[in-house]
Motif scaffolding. Structure first.
Motif, mmCIF file in Angstrom:
data_model
loop_
_atom_site.group_PDB
_atom_site.id
_atom_site.type_symbol
_atom_site.label_atom_id
_atom_site.label_comp_id
_atom_site.label_asym_id
_atom_site.label_seq_id
_atom_site.Cartn_x
_atom_site.Cartn_y
_atom_site.Cartn_z
ATOM 1 N N ASN A 60 0.875 -0.678 -0.260
ATOM 2 C CA ASN A 60 0.065 0.045 0.186
ATOM 3 C C ASN A 60 0.876 1.336 -0.101
ATOM 4 O OD1 ASN A 60 -2.816 -0.439 -0.014
ATOM 5 N ND2 ASN A 60 -2.833 -1.514 1.443
ATOM 6 N N GLY A 100 2.405 2.542 -2.353
ATOM 7 C CA GLY A 100 1.961 3.310 -4.168
ATOM 8 C C GLY A 100 2.959 3.072 -5.234
ATOM 9 N N LYS A 101 3.469 1.840 -5.016
ATOM 10 C CA LYS A 101 3.944 1.211 -6.049
ATOM 11 C C LYS A 101 3.033 0.698 -7.434
ATOM 12 C CE LYS A 101 4.362 -2.599 -3.816
ATOM 13 N NZ LYS A 101 4.234 -2.124 -2.347
ATOM 14 N N SER A 102 1.827 -0.171 -7.134
ATOM 15 C CA SER A 102 1.056 0.519 -8.635
ATOM 16 C C SER A 102 1.176 1.923 -9.627
ATOM 17 C CB SER A 102 0.220 -0.791 -8.445
ATOM 18 O OG SER A 102 0.447 -2.094 -8.054
ATOM 19 N N SER A 103 0.808 2.193 -8.085
ATOM 20 C CA SER A 103 -0.114 3.442 -9.176
ATOM 21 C C SER A 103 1.132 4.167 -9.515
ATOM 22 C CB SER A 103 0.132 4.443 -7.321
ATOM 23 O OG SER A 103 -1.076 4.095 -6.911
ATOM 24 N N ASP A 136 1.137 14.986 -0.626
ATOM 25 C CA ASP A 136 0.138 15.209 -0.828
ATOM 26 C C ASP A 136 -0.755 15.303 0.739
ATOM 27 O OD1 ASP A 136 -0.155 13.226 -1.228
ATOM 28 O OD2 ASP A 136 -2.566 13.104 -1.797
ATOM 29 N N ASN A 189 4.057 12.533 -5.737
ATOM 30 C CA ASN A 189 2.674 11.881 -4.768
ATOM 31 C C ASN A 189 2.231 11.414 -6.642
ATOM 32 O OD1 ASN A 189 -0.196 11.492 -5.608
ATOM 33 N ND2 ASN A 189 -0.673 13.785 -4.959
ATOM 34 N N ASN A 246 -9.400 -0.330 -3.125
ATOM 35 C CA ASN A 246 -8.657 0.879 -2.861
ATOM 36 C C ASN A 246 -8.966 2.003 -2.073
ATOM 37 O OD1 ASN A 246 -7.373 3.182 -5.469
ATOM 38 N ND2 ASN A 246 -7.336 0.668 -5.777
ATOM 39 N N ASN A 289 -8.310 5.710 -6.806
ATOM 40 C CA ASN A 289 -7.710 6.035 -8.134
ATOM 41 C C ASN A 289 -7.947 5.460 -8.812
ATOM 42 O OD1 ASN A 289 -5.421 6.279 -9.763
ATOM 43 N ND2 ASN A 289 -3.202 6.134 -8.017
HETATM 44 N N1 LIG Z 1 -3.301 10.511 -1.784
HETATM 45 C C1 LIG Z 1 -2.113 9.919 -2.481
HETATM 46 N N2 LIG Z 1 -2.441 8.264 -2.589
HETATM 47 C C2 LIG Z 1 -2.072 8.028 -2.658
HETATM 48 C C3 LIG Z 1 -0.750 7.798 -3.770
HETATM 49 N N3 LIG Z 1 -0.444 6.816 -3.861
HETATM 50 C C4 LIG Z 1 -0.644 5.631 -4.182
HETATM 51 N N4 LIG Z 1 -2.191 6.726 -3.342
HETATM 52 C C5 LIG Z 1 -3.270 5.748 -2.762
HETATM 53 O O1 LIG Z 1 -2.246 4.604 -2.377
HETATM 54 C C6 LIG Z 1 -3.299 3.087 -2.362
HETATM 55 C C7 LIG Z 1 -2.999 2.504 -2.892
HETATM 56 O O2 LIG Z 1 -1.603 2.131 -3.420
HETATM 57 P P1 LIG Z 1 -0.939 1.592 -4.524
HETATM 58 O O3 LIG Z 1 -0.595 1.926 -5.306
HETATM 59 O O4 LIG Z 1 -1.806 0.164 -5.011
HETATM 60 O O5 LIG Z 1 -0.062 0.610 -3.907
HETATM 61 P P2 LIG Z 1 1.246 -0.907 -4.161
HETATM 62 O O6 LIG Z 1 2.066 -0.311 -3.015
HETATM 63 O O7 LIG Z 1 0.906 -0.858 -4.881
HETATM 64 O O8 LIG Z 1 0.081 -1.542 -3.071
HETATM 65 P P3 LIG Z 1 0.642 -3.051 -2.849
HETATM 66 O O9 LIG Z 1 0.357 -3.755 -4.591
HETATM 67 O O10 LIG Z 1 -0.937 -3.847 -2.327
HETATM 68 O O11 LIG Z 1 1.825 -3.213 -2.052
HETATM 69 C C8 LIG Z 1 -4.439 3.450 -3.413
HETATM 70 O O12 LIG Z 1 -5.345 3.797 -2.543
HETATM 71 C C9 LIG Z 1 -3.508 5.057 -4.466
HETATM 72 O O13 LIG Z 1 -4.132 5.762 -5.050
HETATM 73 C C10 LIG Z 1 -0.128 9.458 -3.065
HETATM 74 O O14 LIG Z 1 0.580 10.011 -3.308
HETATM 75 N N5 LIG Z 1 -1.219 9.932 -2.544
#
Ligand SMILES: Nc1nc2c(ncn2[C@@H]2O[C@H](COP(=O)(O)OP(=O)(O)OP(=O)(O)O)[C@@H](O)[C@H]2O)c(=O)[nH]1
Ligand SMILES: [Mg+2]
Lengths: 661, 77
Positions: free
Chosen positions: A11, A13-16, A115, A141, A327, A461
């Motif tokens: 969580n 934000g890697k996938s984002s 943010d 972000n 999400n 997202n």
């Molecule tokens: N406000 C905000 N939300 C973010 C940011 N980056 C990611 N998110 C949110 O954080 C949540 C998790 O993001 P992912 O990209 O799924 O995280 P991840 O690291 O891939 O998670 P896993 O694959 O479960 O390990 C999502 O709801 C995104 O929209 C950011 O910079 N700001």
């Protein structure tokens, strides 16, 4: 830089960030031998890899082991990592960073959630962090892309650096060969089974790291994060969404929306796809003059393609909804609410969504089992969920129930409705019992440790949601689609070709026409043709085996062809009986009048109808499900095992029913 | 006093963790270990799960594990 892997806590934000860097330029595959998803994409010639979230190098789950294995590979090849940290939980992220830094892999640190840092009035001193850690740091972000250009520049200029280490020196050992660092070795040797000594080592190492990390965060953060409760609003929402009454109501509503969307909403585009393919095969039949070619195109190729594409709406819709739930953070709450009930069957709250989705269709359901971390539980759900009453069983049920109860039942509660309800219930009970049984017996390792993280509530997202649904759907079409297509064409060959010549069939048809008297129902040439096709011979071949269930070779043919998909049962029967329409009442009428030539009684009497219904409750009459089971488990073995087990179950149930009624 | 008995909103320091090795490790990887400062969150009884927050993260633990985690109350709500 040839490749760059994204690593960080779950969580963060890697996938984002991955989606921001690669856009639609990505694909989902599997790590070889296991079923953990491998996502990769291209950014300006650099291969970007999205690794599953990792809590620590002292890993826990299967997903994490994959990430660990990749990281250890990188440690040996010096391939760089992009470490993504959650800015508002910086101490937590830096703990993992410190563990990886001790492996001495070149890294770039992304501090994400800029943010939210701002919202919590936390100010970070970037230069200080950089000096402490010894590698490049980008504040960004990854939701809106702020800071992305800075990161892109660092990637282009190949700015990954090996950071300072934290506790690596603690692992220096001297033996007869001189000094050796055993950090990498200790991590590699660490087995899944955790001994007390290892626990103590880990605990000691952890507390030292925590001290080091909190020293850094205290220096770089201009405000004490512990004074702020960033969780305050999530806690408030939880009081409603986890409440025994309000939480339950919300849960049921959400499940209703998910179920209705996959069931009803997806039905609309599915009808379009259906109609489009019907139209195309009509055109093909009209415009191709060679008869076998026209049949190959319309009944083989187009039917096969349609059989694959028809699943797209359900898969896409389910994954969009799941993406939103995940999400926003609500998915974990669903697990929370249903955990206690499902524990009774050896499952956990993480199985609710796949189980409920299989009421619509087992395919997206099985694809969604990836969110179940526990491998044993996941296998139990994959193997048991095709027993839930999916929407493809409905046409079969409707026809057979209508044959069973000739009088039009009226009123809200009638025999037909009750029968249908009973079949749904039977499917549900069978699923839970089988899941429980598999859980008891299987040798898959269970990650018995059960703790659940409840993430903060967030707005979804949308880009993440859609990219993921798109990639999932694409991977279904590409991999499972091939198998489904091939089996469709094979079934077409069986039903369209005969070991006998055309003339022979013509002769059979003419001699049949000459023998019948005026009152008998006339059957057309197609019915004769399918009787003498390979499928017809197969039907006759299996007749002795299905006779105890009350079926004849005609039903045998329908059982064989409906292996493509359950609903094909109806179409095949209408061909065999020369009905020339798939209209429900016409077929029902015809089936009711069909007599068993040997006994002179009705063919579809109560016993046979119930026996057939039960057969369809339990049998795996769906090659698409088998294809997806193979894809998700990585082995044909499981699909085959499941097919045979369900067949035996179906056979026994049908046999029992035929002899009772 | 164990973790399950702790009241919502109260914070406490973990004194001992007498659960299975697997859970112990899973907790540790979530940053929960002896000496950690945690806060008890809303935990409805029907779910048989105990919710806590620690260092900005919320985690739930099954009740049968929570009763084996001893805590010392640090501050009340
Ligand atoms: N406000 C905000 N939300 C973010 C940011 N980056 C990611 N998110 C949110 O954080 C949540 C998790 O993001 P992912 O990209 O799924 O995280 P991840 O690291 O891939 O998670 P896993 O694959 O479960 O390990 C999502 O709801 C995104 O929209 C950011 O910079 N700001
Ligand atoms: Mg991810």
């Amino acid at each position: 830089m040839k490749q760059l892997a994204l690593i960080g806590k779950p969580n963060s934000g890697k996938s984002s960030l991955f989606n921001k860097l690669t856009g639609l330029n990505q694909k989902i595959g599997n790590y070889s031998g296991v079923t953990v998803e491998k996502k990769s994409g291209i950014f300006e010639g650099v291969k970007i890899i999205d690794l599953p979230g990792l809590k620590s190098l002292w890993v826990d789950s299967l997903d994490e082991q994959i990430s660990l294995r990749e990281i250890l590979d990188y440690a040996e090849t010096n391939s760089p990592l992009l470490f993504v940290a959650n800015g508002v939980q910086l101490a937590d992220s830096l703990l993992l960073f410190s563990e990886i830094a001790d492996l001495q892999i070149p890294m770039i640190l992304v501090i994400n959630f800029k943010d939210e840092l701002k919202k919590s009035q936390l100010v970070l001193d970037k230069e200080k962090i950089k000096n402490h850690l010894g590698c490049e740091v980008v504040l960004m972000n990854s939701k809106n892309g702020e800071g992305l250009d800075e990161l892109k520049a660092l990637i282009r200029e190949n700015k990954a650096q090996i950071p300072h280490t934290f506790r690596r020196s603690q692992f220096e050992k001297m033996d007869k060969n001189g000094f050796e660092n055993i950090y990498l070795k200790t991590i590699k040797d660490h087995q899944n089974k955790f001994t007390n000594a290892q626990y103590q080592l880990l605990e000691a190492d952890f507390s030292q790291r925590q001290l080091l990390v909190s020293k850094i965060t205290n220096e770089v953060l201009k405000e004490d994060p512990t004074k702020l409760d960033i969780l305050a609003s999530s806690k408030k929402v939880d009081k409603i969404l986890l409440h025994p009454i309000w939480g339950m109501i919300t849960f049921l509503l959400v499940m209703l929306v998910v179920f209705q969307s996959v069931f009803t909403l997806a039905g609309i585009p599915m009808d379009w796809i259906d109609q489009l393919f019907a139209w195309m095969s009509e055109k093909a039949n009209a415009n191709i003059s060679t008869q076998w070619l026209a049949s190959l195109v319309s009944d083989g190729v187009l039917a096969g393609l349609g059989g694959v594409l028809i699943f797209i709406p359900q898969i896409a819709i389910l994954f969009i909804l799941l993406g939103i739930l995940e999400n926003t953070g609500y998915l974990s709450r669903i697990s929370y609410i249903s955990d206690n009930f499902l524990q009774k069957f050896g499952l956990s709250g993480k199985s609710v969504i796949p189980l409920m989705s299989s009421w619509a269709c087992a395919i997206p359901a099985i694809m969604s089992t990836r969110m179940i971390e526990d491998n044993r539980e996941r296998m139990a759900v994959i193997l048991a969920s095709p027993l839930m009453t999916c929407s493809a069983r409905l046409p079969v049920y409707t026809i057979l129930i209508a044959v069973m109860f000739p009088e039009n039942g009226d009123g809200f509660i009638n025999a037909k409705g009750l029968m249908l309800f009973f079949l749904y219930l039977l499917g549900l009970v069978a699923t839970l019992v089988v899941a429980w049984f598999i859980n008891k017996r299987s040798k898959f390792i269970s990650a018995a440790a059960w703790t659940l993280e409840l993430p903060m509530y967030r707005m979804p997202n949308w880009k993440n949601v859609f990219y993921n649904a798109y990639a999932k759907t694409k991977s279904f079409v590409v991999s499972a689609g091939k198998i489904i297509f091939l089996i469709s064409v094979a079934l077409w060959v069986l039903a369209s070709f005969s070991p006998k010549s055309e003339e022979f069939i013509d002769q059979q048809y003419e001699s049949y026409i000459s023998t019948i008297d005026q009152n008998q129902e006339v059957i057309n040439r197609e019915s004769i043709a399918i009787e003498y096709s390979y499928a017809g011979y197969l039907g006759k071949l299996i007749e002795p085996a299905i006779q105890p269930l009350g079926y004849d070779w005609k039903i045998g043919i329908a059982l064989i062809t409906s292996f493509a998909a359950r609903e094909v049962f109806v179409g095949t029967l209408s061909t065999i009986y020369s009905i020339g329409s798939e209209d429900e009442s016409t077929i029902t009428e015809r089936l009711r009048n069909e007599t068993n030539l040997k006994t002179g009684q009705k063919r579809y009497n109560l016993a046979t109808s119930i026996s057939l219904l039960l057969f369809y409750v339990f049998a795996m009459q769906c090659m698409s499900t088998l294809a997806i089971v193979r894809k998700e488990t990585g082995k044909w073995k499981y699909a085959l095992y499941q097919f045979i087990a369900m067949l035996i179950l179906a056979y026994c149930a049908a046999l029992l029913a035929y002899n009772i009624f | 006093m164990n973790l399950k008995e702790l009241k919502e909103g109260d914070s406490a320091i973990l004194a001992s963790i007498n659960v299975g090795e697997d859970i112990k490790k899973s907790l540790l990887l979530n940053g929960v270990c002896i000496g950690s400062l945690i806060e008890k969150n809303y935990s409805p009884s029907f779910a048989k799960l105990c919710n806590i927050s620690i260092r900005g993260k919320m985690i739930s633990i099954r009740n049968h594990d929570a009763i084996n985690i001893e805590v010392v109350k640090f501050s009340e709500k």
